[in-house]
Design a protein around this motif. Structure first.
Motif, PDB file in Angstrom:
ATOM      1  N   ARG A 147      44.056  53.079  41.185  1.00 40.67           N
ATOM      2  CA  ARG A 147      43.829  53.087  39.736  1.00 40.67           C
ATOM      3  C   ARG A 147      42.343  52.860  39.408  1.00 40.67           C
ATOM      4  O   ARG A 147      41.768  53.551  38.558  1.00 40.67           O
ATOM      5  CB  ARG A 147      44.672  52.008  39.056  1.00 40.67           C
ATOM      6  N   ASP A 151      40.276  55.577  37.356  1.00 46.77           N
ATOM      7  CA  ASP A 151      39.854  55.169  36.017  1.00 46.77           C
ATOM      8  C   ASP A 151      38.327  55.249  35.868  1.00 46.77           C
ATOM      9  O   ASP A 151      37.814  55.614  34.812  1.00 46.77           O
ATOM     10  CB  ASP A 151      40.322  53.745  35.708  1.00 46.77           C
ATOM     11  N   GLN A 156      42.678  60.519  33.346  1.00 41.98           N
ATOM     12  CA  GLN A 156      43.480  59.980  32.258  1.00 41.98           C
ATOM     13  C   GLN A 156      44.904  59.725  32.742  1.00 41.98           C
ATOM     14  O   GLN A 156      45.569  60.625  33.247  1.00 41.98           O
ATOM     15  CB  GLN A 156      43.472  60.973  31.086  1.00 41.98           C
ATOM     16  N   ASP A 157      45.337  58.495  32.577  1.00 39.11           N
ATOM     17  CA  ASP A 157      46.661  58.063  33.018  1.00 39.11           C
ATOM     18  C   ASP A 157      47.667  58.414  31.921  1.00 39.11           C
ATOM     19  O   ASP A 157      47.705  57.770  30.871  1.00 39.11           O
ATOM     20  CB  ASP A 157      46.640  56.555  33.277  1.00 39.11           C
ATOM     21  N   GLU A 159      51.749  59.396  30.941  1.00 39.60           N
ATOM     22  CA  GLU A 159      53.147  59.346  31.370  1.00 39.60           C
ATOM     23  C   GLU A 159      53.845  60.647  31.032  1.00 39.60           C
ATOM     24  O   GLU A 159      53.591  61.259  29.995  1.00 39.60           O
ATOM     25  CB  GLU A 159      53.866  58.179  30.693  1.00 39.60           C
ATOM     26  N   TYR A 207      44.099  64.518  35.127  1.00 37.93           N
ATOM     27  CA  TYR A 207      45.285  63.681  34.879  1.00 37.93           C
ATOM     28  C   TYR A 207      45.657  62.928  36.144  1.00 37.93           C
ATOM     29  O   TYR A 207      45.486  63.428  37.258  1.00 37.93           O
ATOM     30  CB  TYR A 207      46.445  64.573  34.449  1.00 37.93           C
ATOM     31  N   TYR A 208      46.186  61.703  35.965  1.00 31.85           N
ATOM     32  CA  TYR A 208      46.872  61.049  37.077  1.00 31.85           C
ATOM     33  C   TYR A 208      47.994  60.187  36.528  1.00 31.85           C
ATOM     34  O   TYR A 208      48.028  59.825  35.352  1.00 31.85           O
ATOM     35  CB  TYR A 208      45.906  60.235  37.935  1.00 31.85           C
ATOM     36  N   GLN A 209      48.921  59.869  37.408  1.00 38.30           N
ATOM     37  CA  GLN A 209      50.044  59.004  37.055  1.00 38.30           C
ATOM     38  C   GLN A 209      50.622  58.412  38.329  1.00 38.30           C
ATOM     39  O   GLN A 209      50.734  59.105  39.340  1.00 38.30           O
ATOM     40  CB  GLN A 209      51.119  59.830  36.330  1.00 38.30           C
TER      41      GLN A 209
END
Length: 590
Positions: A147, A151, A156-157, A159, A207-209
Motif C-alpha cells: 500500500r 500510494d 488510486q485505491d 473498491e 488503479y489498485y485494490q
C-alpha cells in the motif's frame, strides 16, 4: 489496562512501575516464589511473585496454563540473564496480580504442532501460538508495504463490487440468490478483472485494490475458495511498462519486509522455452536440472515406445539427467514411476550410468538393449551424462510428457536435496492465446478471454488461432506463480472475435459481457495490468508450504470452516424468502 507490552520491556524501564497483560506461557511455583512467563503478541516477560506479597502469591497458587492476567509491578534487572528472550535481562517484580479470565484444559499445548483439523477447529488457539503470530504479522507487513509503495506513486485505491454478474468462464462462481429479484442470482467475483478495465475506460489511469476474490473449485495447499490478491491496472501502457513497475515494487517489498535482495533485473523466458527446458510454465530456477529433447536421436530405433512419439509432430521424447541418481534403488525408481503416473505417464524409462568409460558395459537399464550403440551414445552425450548419474526418459504426447517430466524434475530434485537455498524470480512471457479442450471440442483461453493477442489483425488471428501468442505475462518465484497479467483487448471488434474463437456466440457474448462490449465502443484506451496473490507471496516470505498458515481464518481442503461449522443448512423460511428450493442428491441423504 496496560502500560507496556510484555515483549518490549527492557533495561531503560528498570525502577519503573509498569502494567502488563497477557497469557500464562509457563508457571513455576516454588515454596517462596513463583515465576510466570507472561506472553503477549510482542513476546514474553518473566514475572516474579514473592511469598512476602501474600495477596499476589495467593493468586499465583490459582494460576493455570493460558490463564489471562493483568500484572502490575516494578522492573528490575535479572540476576541471571536469559539470552533466549529479547526481554531476558529484566523481569517484573509483581505487586498486584489479577486473573482476567481462566482457561480450561486446552485441546493442545501451544508449543505442539497439532493436526490440521485440530488447528482449524480451534483456530483462535492456533493463532495464539508465537510462530503463527509471526507468520500472520509477516502478511500484515507485506500488505502495508504494498500500500505504501502504490500510494506514494499516484495509484488510486478503488473498491469494486462483491455482488456482481455471473460470467462462468474458467472456475465455478459462487452464486448468491437475490431476494428482490426472484429466480435471479449475483455471483461473488473471481477477480475484479472487468471492473478494473472499465475504470481505465473511465479515465482513472492507475488503479489498485487489495481485493477479496472467490472461486468454487477443488482445493490444494495453495488454493482457497476465498483469497486475496493485489489487483492493478494501468492505462496507456505496453508490457514492459507494467513489468518494469511491478518488478521494482516486488523487489522493494521483499527487501523491506524480510530483508531479501532479489536480482535486478528479473530474467525473462518465453512460455515455449519454459515448457521445453523445465516442463512447467512456472519453473523453479533453484533447480539446475533441465529436460533435454532427444526425439531426433531416437527416430530410427525399432523400439516403438520411443520411435512413434519421436516421429510424431505432436509427440515428445525427453530426457532428464539426475546427478548421482545411479544410487537410486529399484524401490525408489518404482516410487517415482508411480508418482509420474498421476500426471499421465504410462511408464518411465531409465538408464543408470554406472561407469561411462565402459560404454554399454557400464550401463544398467531395462531399455538400453532396445537402443543401438549410436542412439545410446547420442543420448548420453546430449544429456551430459557422467558416471554415477541416472537418466530418465519420457515418451508420448507432447503435453503429457512435458507435464510428467516437469513433475519428475521437481520431485527428484527435492528428494535428492538438489534445490538451491535462494530466491529465483523470473518473468514468463508469450503464452499461447488459446489451448484446445478435447472434451469440449473448442478453444479455451489460457489466461482469460480479455487478454490481447500479439497480432493486431483479426483475420490473421482467426487463420492461426491454434498457434496464436498472447500478450500475457506471469511473475514466477521459486516455482510459484505469484502474479499474472496481460495487456488487455481494447477494441470491441477484436474482443468479439476472441469471444467467437472461444465458442461464445454474439448472443451469448451480449448476455454475459454486453456491458464490456458497449464500454469498449467509447474510446477505450490501451491498457494492461496484473494481479498478485497476497496469500502466496506471504507464504513464501514466511517460509511455509501452505497458504492456510498466512490466512487468519482459512477453509480446509474440503472447503469447510471447522471453527464456525460452515457451510451449514439454513431454515426453510430463509429459503422461501430467497425463492430457493434445495434438491438433495441421493448420495447425500442420511
Amino acid at each position: 489496562m496496560r502500560t507496556h507490552y510484555c515483549g518490549l520491556i527492557n533495561e531503560s524501564l528498570v525502577g519503573q512501575t509498569v502494567t502488563l497483560c497477557g497469557w500464562v506461557n509457563t508457571l513455576r511455583l516454588q515454596s517462596h516464589v513463583a515465576f510466570v512467563d507472561l506472553r503477549d503478541h510482542e513476546g514474553i516477560a518473566q514475572v516474579v511473585i514473592e511469598r512476602e506479597n501474600a495477596d499476589a502469591f495467593a493468586v499465583a497458587g490459582e494460576l493455570g496454563y493460558e490463564y489471562c492476567l493483568r500484572v502490575t509491578g516494578s522492573i528490575r534487572k535479572r540476576l541471571s540473564a536469559n539470552d533466549k528472550l529479547k526481554t531476558g535481562t529484566v523481569e517484573l517484580l509483581a505487586e498486584q496480580v489479577e486473573i482476567l479470565n481462566v482457561a480450561k484444559d486446552l485441546p493442545f499445548a501451544l508449543h505442539e504442532n497439532p493436526n490440521e483439523d485440530m488447528r482449524m477447529t480451534y483456530r483462535y488457539l492456533d493463532l495464539r501460538r508465537p510462530d503463527m503470530q509471526q507468520t500472520i504479522r509477516t502478511r500484515i507487513r507485506l500488505v502495508q508495504a504494498l500500500r505504501r509503495y502504490l500510494d506514494m506513486r499516484g495509484f488510486q485505491d478503488l473498491e469494486t463490487p462483491i455482488l456482481t454478474k455471473a460470467t462462468p468462464e474458467g472456475a465455478r462462481d459462487y452464486l448468491v440468490p437475490s431476494r428482490v429479484h426472484p429466480g435471479q442470482f449475483y455471483a461473488l467475483p473471481q477477480s475484479p478483472q472487468l471492473f478494473k478495465q472499465i475504470l481505465m475506460m473511465a479515465g482513472f489511469d492507475r488503479y489498485y485494490q487489495i481485493a477479496r476474490c472467490f472461486r468454487d473449485e477443488d482445493l490444494r495447499a495453495d488454493r482457497q475458495p476465498e483469497f486475496t490478491q493485489l489487483d492493478m491496472e494501468f492505462a496507456f501502457v505496453e508490457e514492459q511498462d507494467v513489468q518494469g513497475f511491478v518488478e521494482a515494487m516486488i523487489r522493494q517489498v521483499f527487501k523491506e519486509v524480510i530483508g531479501v535482495e532479489l536480482g535486478d533485473p528479473f530474467p525473462r523466458m518465453t512460455w515455449e522455452e519454459a515448457m521445453r527446458r523445465y516442463g512447467s510454465d512456472k519453473p523453479d530456477l533453484r533447480i539446475a536440472l533441465e529436460l533435454v529433447d532427444v526425439a531426433d536421436l531416437l527416430k530410427h530405433v525399432e523400439f516403438k515406445v520411443f520411435a512413434e512419439p519421436a516421429n510424431d509432430p505432436a509427440g515428445r521424447v525427453a530426457a532428464l539427467r539426475l546427478p548421482g541418481g545411479a544410487a537410486l534403488s529399484r524401490k525408489e525408481i518404482d516410487q517415482l514411476t508411480e508418482y509420474v503416473a498421476k500426471y499421465g505417464a504410462k511408464g518411465l524409462a531409465w538408464i543408470k550410468v554406472e561407469d561411462l568409460a565402459k560404454g554399454r558395459d557400464g550401463i544398467n537399464s531395462p531399455v538400453a538393449k532396445f537402443l543401438d550403440d549410436a542412439a545410446l551414445d547420442a543420448v548420453l552425450k546430449a544429456t551430459g551424462a557422467q558416471s554415477g548419474d541416472m537418466l530418465f526418459l519420457g515418451a508420448g504426447k507432447w503435453k503429457t510428457v512435458t507435464d510428467f517430466m516437469g513433475a519428475l524434475r521437481l520431485k527428484a530434485a527435492k528428494d535428492r536435496g538438489l534445490v538451491e537455498n535462494s530466491w529465483k524470480p523470473l518473468w514468463v512471457t508469450d503464452f499461447p492465446m488459446f489451448e484446445y479442450d478435447e472434451e469440449e471440442q473448442r478453444f479455451v483461453a489460457l489466461h482469460h478471454p480479455f487478454t490481447a493477442p500479439k497480432v493486431d489483425d483479426i483475420a490473421d488471428l482467426r487463420a492461426n488461432a491454434a498457434g496464436a501468442v498472447s500478450r500475457g505475462y506471469d511473475m514466477v518465484l521459486n516455482g510459484n506463480e505469484i502474479g499474472g497479467g496481460s495487456i488487455r483487448i481494447h477494441r470491441p471488434d477484436m474482443q468479439s472475435a476472441v469471444f467467437e474463437l472461444l465458442g461464445i456466440g454474439a448472443e451469448e457474448a451480449q448476455m454475459k459481457f454486453g456491458f464490456l462490449l458497449k464500454a469498449l465502443k467509447f474510446g477505450a484506451p490501451p491498457h494492461g495490468g496484473i494481479a498478485f496473490g497476497i496469500d502466496r507471496i506471504a507464504a513464501l516470505m514466511a517460509g511455509t508450504e501452505s497458504i492456510r498458515d498466512v490466512i487468519a481464518f482459512p477453509k480446509t481442503t474440503s472447503a469447510q470452516d471447522l471453527m464456525t461449522d460452515a457451510p451449514s443448512l439454513v431454515n426453510d423460511a430463509q429459503l422461501k424468502e430467497l425463492h430457493v428450493a434445495v434438491a438433495v442428491a441421493e448420495n447425500a441423504k442420511g
